[in-house]
Write an enzyme that holds these catalytic residues in place. Structure first.
Site, PDB file in Angstrom:
ATOM      1  N   TYR A 173       9.416   2.289   8.065  1.00 52.25           N
ATOM      2  CA  TYR A 173       8.075   2.430   8.658  1.00 52.25           C
ATOM      3  C   TYR A 173       7.876   1.392   9.752  1.00 52.25           C
ATOM      4  O   TYR A 173       8.203   0.216   9.584  1.00 52.25           O
ATOM      5  CB  TYR A 173       6.995   2.285   7.576  1.00 52.25           C
ATOM      6  CG  TYR A 173       7.145   3.332   6.506  1.00 52.25           C
ATOM      7  CD1 TYR A 173       6.563   4.588   6.638  1.00 52.25           C
ATOM      8  CD2 TYR A 173       7.926   3.078   5.371  1.00 52.25           C
ATOM      9  CE1 TYR A 173       6.734   5.564   5.668  1.00 52.25           C
ATOM     10  CE2 TYR A 173       8.104   4.052   4.402  1.00 52.25           C
ATOM     11  CZ  TYR A 173       7.515   5.293   4.554  1.00 52.25           C
ATOM     12  OH  TYR A 173       7.705   6.259   3.597  1.00 52.25           O
ATOM     13  N   TYR A 201       4.412  -9.899  15.395  1.00 52.69           N
ATOM     14  CA  TYR A 201       4.550  -8.797  14.447  1.00 52.69           C
ATOM     15  C   TYR A 201       5.084  -7.546  15.148  1.00 52.69           C
ATOM     16  O   TYR A 201       6.077  -6.944  14.710  1.00 52.69           O
ATOM     17  CB  TYR A 201       3.204  -8.506  13.781  1.00 52.69           C
ATOM     18  CG  TYR A 201       3.187  -7.214  13.005  1.00 52.69           C
ATOM     19  CD1 TYR A 201       3.879  -7.092  11.804  1.00 52.69           C
ATOM     20  CD2 TYR A 201       2.475  -6.105  13.474  1.00 52.69           C
ATOM     21  CE1 TYR A 201       3.867  -5.894  11.093  1.00 52.69           C
ATOM     22  CE2 TYR A 201       2.458  -4.919  12.767  1.00 52.69           C
ATOM     23  CZ  TYR A 201       3.153  -4.806  11.584  1.00 52.69           C
ATOM     24  OH  TYR A 201       3.157  -3.627  10.889  1.00 52.69           O
ATOM     25  N   TRP A 247      -3.004   1.499  11.400  1.00 45.87           N
ATOM     26  CA  TRP A 247      -4.209   1.199  10.617  1.00 45.87           C
ATOM     27  C   TRP A 247      -4.112   1.770   9.193  1.00 45.87           C
ATOM     28  O   TRP A 247      -4.982   2.525   8.738  1.00 45.87           O
ATOM     29  CB  TRP A 247      -5.446   1.735  11.333  1.00 45.87           C
ATOM     30  CG  TRP A 247      -5.834   0.974  12.565  1.00 45.87           C
ATOM     31  CD1 TRP A 247      -5.132  -0.031  13.168  1.00 45.87           C
ATOM     32  CD2 TRP A 247      -7.034   1.142  13.348  1.00 45.87           C
ATOM     33  NE1 TRP A 247      -5.812  -0.489  14.280  1.00 45.87           N
ATOM     34  CE2 TRP A 247      -6.977   0.213  14.409  1.00 45.87           C
ATOM     35  CE3 TRP A 247      -8.126   2.002  13.250  1.00 45.87           C
ATOM     36  CZ2 TRP A 247      -7.984   0.103  15.367  1.00 45.87           C
ATOM     37  CZ3 TRP A 247      -9.129   1.905  14.209  1.00 45.87           C
ATOM     38  CH2 TRP A 247      -9.059   0.956  15.253  1.00 45.87           C
ATOM     39  N   GLN A 264       0.819  -1.216   0.000  1.00 43.41           N
ATOM     40  CA  GLN A 264       0.000   0.000   0.000  1.00 43.41           C
ATOM     41  C   GLN A 264       0.850   1.262   0.000  1.00 43.41           C
ATOM     42  O   GLN A 264       0.637   2.174  -0.797  1.00 43.41           O
ATOM     43  CB  GLN A 264      -0.939  -0.006   1.213  1.00 43.41           C
ATOM     44  CG  GLN A 264      -1.951  -1.138   1.211  1.00 43.41           C
ATOM     45  CD  GLN A 264      -2.928  -1.024   2.367  1.00 43.41           C
ATOM     46  OE1 GLN A 264      -4.097  -0.764   2.183  1.00 43.41           O
ATOM     47  NE2 GLN A 264      -2.450  -1.229   3.573  1.00 43.41           N
ATOM     48  N   VAL A 265       1.833   1.316   0.913  1.00 43.48           N
ATOM     49  CA  VAL A 265       2.667   2.517   1.028  1.00 43.48           C
ATOM     50  C   VAL A 265       3.681   2.573  -0.109  1.00 43.48           C
ATOM     51  O   VAL A 265       3.913   3.635  -0.697  1.00 43.48           O
ATOM     52  CB  VAL A 265       3.380   2.554   2.397  1.00 43.48           C
ATOM     53  CG1 VAL A 265       4.288   3.776   2.509  1.00 43.48           C
ATOM     54  CG2 VAL A 265       2.348   2.574   3.535  1.00 43.48           C
TER      55      VAL A 265
END
Length: 293
Positions: free
Chosen positions: A99, A125, A150, A12-13
């Site tokens: 990140y 995680y 999120w 996504q990023v």
């Protein structure tokens, strides 16, 4: 022109970063299997060959539940690999952008977390992402570690697209209301990254060396997953396709999963704003920008 090595382009990023960082320099962008964070020797060879000014690591092992049964692989990708990138960045005078996650916290503080709060991850995680942060710090490299929460986009199967799908399949939707955090648009996260690197100018190493470290960068404010789902349904531009008639509150205990989650993991973004002058908008505004964009 600056040379940027971006690891992770399909997530996504990572996908958003390709667009956001394109004006900043010459980008060498790779994803698995062309680059493998669990292959330390391969990572070292890659960095030494490319010799970038900036390394952006947008890759991670993100399957929170599966990580419980694959801790070694999660650790190799989330901790060991970023540690290797940090060591190599330090050797060549490159900046590392990485990140991390709100899951480094246990969710029991009762108010938004700041960067100096004690970490206590509840799952593999979160633990491996924390270890990645620690290895980056220990390397001595100039780094920008953005903790976020999120993360979603309209391009891939995150919470927003799942809610839209469920709304078209179910008349009754039950969503947990006891997990609370700040939804973060992948697009806005990538844009803040790009703005910081642009502000760093032609010598990002020197400029960021005085600002190196961990920053919280998440959608401003907080909501439960139930409140988030309600907002998604309200903004949906194709409400006529919705079958859902009732959105109901549920407890996390009703949906047992392998990994424990922090219940309230809201991140305070003040340090980012104070240092760089940027702050993500309220999560509701970010959601609207993405869904209507």
């Amino acid at each position: 022109m600056k040379k940027i090595l971006q690891i992770g382009t399909n997530g996504q990023v990572g996908w958003e970063l390709l667009r956001t960082c394109a004006p900043l320099g010459d980008i060498v962008a790779l994803d698995y299997p062309d680059v493998d964070l669990s292959n330390s020797a391969g990572l070292r060879e890659l960095v030494r060959r490319v010799r970038p000014d900036i390394i952006i690591n947008a890759a991670a092992y993100t399957n929170v539940d599966k990580a419980e049964s694959e801790p070694e692989l999660a650790r190799a990708i989330n901790a060991t690999g970023p540690g290797v990138l940090a060591e190599e960045a330090n050797k060549i005078g490159a900046v590392l952008v990485h990140y991390s996650t709100d899951y480094v916290f246990d969710g029991t503080k009762g108010s938004p977390y700041v960067e100096t709060d004690t970490t206590n991850p509840l799952n593999v995680y979160g633990q491996t992402k924390l270890e990645g942060e620690q290895l980056i710090a220990a390397s001595g490299c100039v780094n920008l570690v953005l903790r976020t929460s999120w993360v979603y986009s309209m391009r891939q199967g995150g919470f927003v697209t799942k809610v839209l799908q469920w709304a078209r399949e179910q008349e009754v939707m039950r969503v947990v209301d006891d997990q609370i955090s700040g939804p973060t648009s992948a697009r806005l996260l990538a844009e803040v990254t790009g703005l910081i690197l642009a502000k760093a100018g032609n010598d990002p190493y020197d400029w960021l060396s005085e600002r190196s470290g961990v920053y919280h960068c998440a959608g401003d404010g907080a909501c439960s997953r139930y409140e988030w789902a309600k907002a998604i349904l309200d903004i949906d531009s194709h409400k006529e396709e919705q079958k859902v008639r009732s959105l109901e509150r549920a407890r996390s205990s009703e949906f047992p999963v392998p990994a424990d989650r922090p219940m309230v993991s809201v991140l305070e973004n003040g340090k980012l704003e104070h240092t760089f002058g940027f702050r993500l908008p309220p999560w509701q505004e970010g959601l609207r920008l993405v869904m209507e964009g």
